[in-house]
Design an enzyme around this catalytic site. Sequence first.
Site, PDB file in Angstrom:
ATOM      1  N   ARG A 139      -0.927   6.028 -10.482  1.00  0.00           N
ATOM      2  CA  ARG A 139      -1.551   6.111  -8.714  1.00  0.00           C
ATOM      3  C   ARG A 139      -3.245   6.812  -8.287  1.00  0.00           C
ATOM      4  NH1 ARG A 139      -0.316  10.139  -5.070  1.00  0.00           N
ATOM      5  NH2 ARG A 139       0.311   8.711  -3.851  1.00  0.00           N
ATOM      6  N   GLU A 145      15.641   9.907   4.607  1.00  0.00           N
ATOM      7  CA  GLU A 145      14.860   9.247   3.816  1.00  0.00           C
ATOM      8  C   GLU A 145      13.793   9.809   2.548  1.00  0.00           C
ATOM      9  OE1 GLU A 145      16.664   4.419   4.668  1.00  0.00           O
ATOM     10  OE2 GLU A 145      14.395   4.844   3.952  1.00  0.00           O
ATOM     11  N   PRO A 146      13.765  10.954   2.073  1.00  0.00           N
ATOM     12  CA  PRO A 146      12.393  11.458   1.874  1.00  0.00           C
ATOM     13  C   PRO A 146      12.444  11.338  -0.496  1.00  0.00           C
ATOM     14  CG  PRO A 146      14.303  13.642   1.480  1.00  0.00           C
ATOM     15  CD  PRO A 146      14.694  12.267   2.080  1.00  0.00           C
ATOM     16  N   GLY A 147      11.233  11.186  -0.217  1.00  0.00           N
ATOM     17  CA  GLY A 147      11.249  10.798  -1.786  1.00  0.00           C
ATOM     18  C   GLY A 147      10.658  12.096  -2.586  1.00  0.00           C
ATOM     19  N   CYS A 167      -8.237  -0.648 -21.691  1.00  0.00           N
ATOM     20  CA  CYS A 167      -9.012  -1.467 -21.794  1.00  0.00           C
ATOM     21  C   CYS A 167      -9.376  -1.567 -20.047  1.00  0.00           C
ATOM     22  CB  CYS A 167      -8.706  -2.729 -22.147  1.00  0.00           C
ATOM     23  SG  CYS A 167      -8.827  -1.462 -24.157  1.00  0.00           S
ATOM     24  N   GLU A 168      -9.051  -1.307 -18.989  1.00  0.00           N
ATOM     25  CA  GLU A 168      -9.963  -0.947 -18.038  1.00  0.00           C
ATOM     26  C   GLU A 168     -11.078  -0.221 -17.140  1.00  0.00           C
ATOM     27  OE1 GLU A 168      -7.337  -3.002 -14.846  1.00  0.00           O
ATOM     28  OE2 GLU A 168      -5.838  -3.246 -16.449  1.00  0.00           O
TER      29      GLU A 168
HETATM   30  N1  LLP Z   1      12.928   5.239   2.248  1.00  0.00           N
HETATM   31  C1  LLP Z   1      12.123   4.273   2.438  1.00  0.00           C
HETATM   32  C2  LLP Z   1      12.173   2.635   3.322  1.00  0.00           C
HETATM   33  C3  LLP Z   1      10.939   3.775   1.544  1.00  0.00           C
HETATM   34  O1  LLP Z   1      10.659   2.584   1.410  1.00  0.00           O
HETATM   35  C4  LLP Z   1      10.255   4.892   1.101  1.00  0.00           C
HETATM   36  C5  LLP Z   1       8.867   5.020  -0.182  1.00  0.00           C
HETATM   37  C6  LLP Z   1      11.061   5.804   1.359  1.00  0.00           C
HETATM   38  C7  LLP Z   1      11.910   6.276   2.101  1.00  0.00           C
HETATM   39  C8  LLP Z   1      10.393   6.965   0.234  1.00  0.00           C
HETATM   40  O2  LLP Z   1       9.269   7.530   0.770  1.00  0.00           O
HETATM   41  P1  LLP Z   1       8.698   9.627   0.686  1.00  0.00           P
HETATM   42  O3  LLP Z   1       9.234   9.970   1.284  1.00  0.00           O
HETATM   43  O4  LLP Z   1       8.594   9.478  -0.948  1.00  0.00           O
HETATM   44  O5  LLP Z   1       6.823   8.482   0.929  1.00  0.00           O
HETATM   45  N2  LLP Z   1       3.806   4.896  -4.628  1.00  0.00           N
HETATM   46  C9  LLP Z   1       3.913   5.307  -3.751  1.00  0.00           C
HETATM   47  C10 LLP Z   1       4.757   5.249  -2.567  1.00  0.00           C
HETATM   48  C11 LLP Z   1       5.460   4.194  -2.422  1.00  0.00           C
HETATM   49  C12 LLP Z   1       6.300   4.571  -1.137  1.00  0.00           C
HETATM   50  C13 LLP Z   1       7.394   3.617  -0.806  1.00  0.00           C
HETATM   51  N3  LLP Z   1       8.496   3.525   0.123  1.00  0.00           N
HETATM   52  C14 LLP Z   1       2.834   6.514  -3.931  1.00  0.00           C
HETATM   53  O6  LLP Z   1       2.574   6.502  -5.478  1.00  0.00           O
HETATM   54  O7  LLP Z   1       2.406   6.558  -3.059  1.00  0.00           O
END
Ligand code: LLP
Length: 414
Positions: free
Chosen positions: A311, A272-274, A343-344
């Site tokens: 971030r 599950e890469p993001g 304003c922070e």
């Molecule tokens: N699978 C699940 C169940 C997740 O909760 C997440 C991310 C991913 C996959 C994808 O993770 P990645 O490959 O992107 O690391 N807003 C934060 C990151 C929050 C991640 C939440 N879950 C940031 O900007 O660093």
Amino acid sequence: MDYFKYRNNTLYCEGIPVKKIVKKYNTPLFIYSQKTILEHFSKLKNAFSQIKPLICYSVKANSNLSILKLLVKAGAGLDIVSGGELYRAKKVKCNPKKIVYASVGKTEGEIKEAIVQGIFMFNVESINELKRIDKIAKKLGKKVKVSLRLNPDVESKTHKYITTGKKETKFGIDKKSAREVLLGADKYKNLIISGIHLHIGSQIIESSPFVSALSKTKKFLKQLPKIKNLEFLNIGGGLGIIYGNEKPQTAKEFARNILPLLKNIGLKVILEPGRFIMGNAGILVTKVLYNKESYNKRFIVVDAAMNDFIRPSLYSAYHKIISINKKKSLKKNKAADIVGPVCESGDFLGKGRKISVSEDDYLAVFGAGAYGTSMSSNYNSRCRGPEVLVKGKRSYKIKERESYQDLIKKEIII
Ligand code: LLP
């Protein structure tokens, strides 16, 4: 790796000068490189080619429909966490059989909708959620596939807000309860408990936390008798990328380190890469409004803020910031904080940056492709800027700039 590079002192995205895109769309503005997105997707796919996993792109990283469509067309499934993300997945015609659904708080309505759509499986985060899905599946007359999200209690060596595999976090199911569920799987008449899910955190730059989580999972499974429907192991996302000086594992190194643990486990693997796909594929471009000095401290005030890109404020995250025109002659000034109009005092994009700028220059904030627009807001009643996707020498608007009308569209004056 990305396709944002200086050529003749001008920053380009693939084959187009960023300046040209800025002229057309104005700032603040997010620009994505299609080539970077697709290459990162391929890198992961190739690294794991021996086991041919299902790669479900994590929609929360960047949920723009054109980005989702691009990845779905490239063969990705989707990892979703809400009814809203399910709606997006449907809009881009993602095969529901390639959709996995996590989240610690799925509502009854969301569960129902996902079952009706026929998603591949739920990643279940508690026993009560399991019972609820079972009940809803019964009402709908369906058999539903689920994975148990195991909390392996491992340190993922990342920011504490994005650490999700430690026992004190809200995520997943403890080993004892998971064991009980697996041994009593027959109790859930309308569920097929077909997998184990792990997601131990995000921006993890070493393999060791993954290795440790997988080793623990293997040990956990070994201590159980054969569970009849267990078919899948979803290892989540979490791969770290380069924002500054990090030297994260490459996809190949990651695969090399964890494949030995996956090969003879007898389960099909899901990823599950993001961030790995989107993080370095986007920049935020912002205009310098003012150079400011106060009590001997230097600030560069820009037209993007924490509402556009949270971030730095939320995680004290470092993002490289450079001018879209490389300066030769300007001498380096003393370090400045690059701040937005909100304003922070927590509203900053970078701190202590030695950067030369004149008013009306444009700056590019790197690593803004993941968790940028998807975490943005209208705080301070600020309209969010457009998103543009670059393909070679052409740019395509994939989201309009918001208008003042958009800001108040859902409000009611009584
Ligand atoms: N699978 C699940 C169940 C997740 O909760 C997440 C991310 C991913 C996959 C994808 O993770 P990645 O490959 O992107 O690391 N807003 C934060 C990151 C929050 C991640 C939440 N879950 C940031 O900007 O660093």
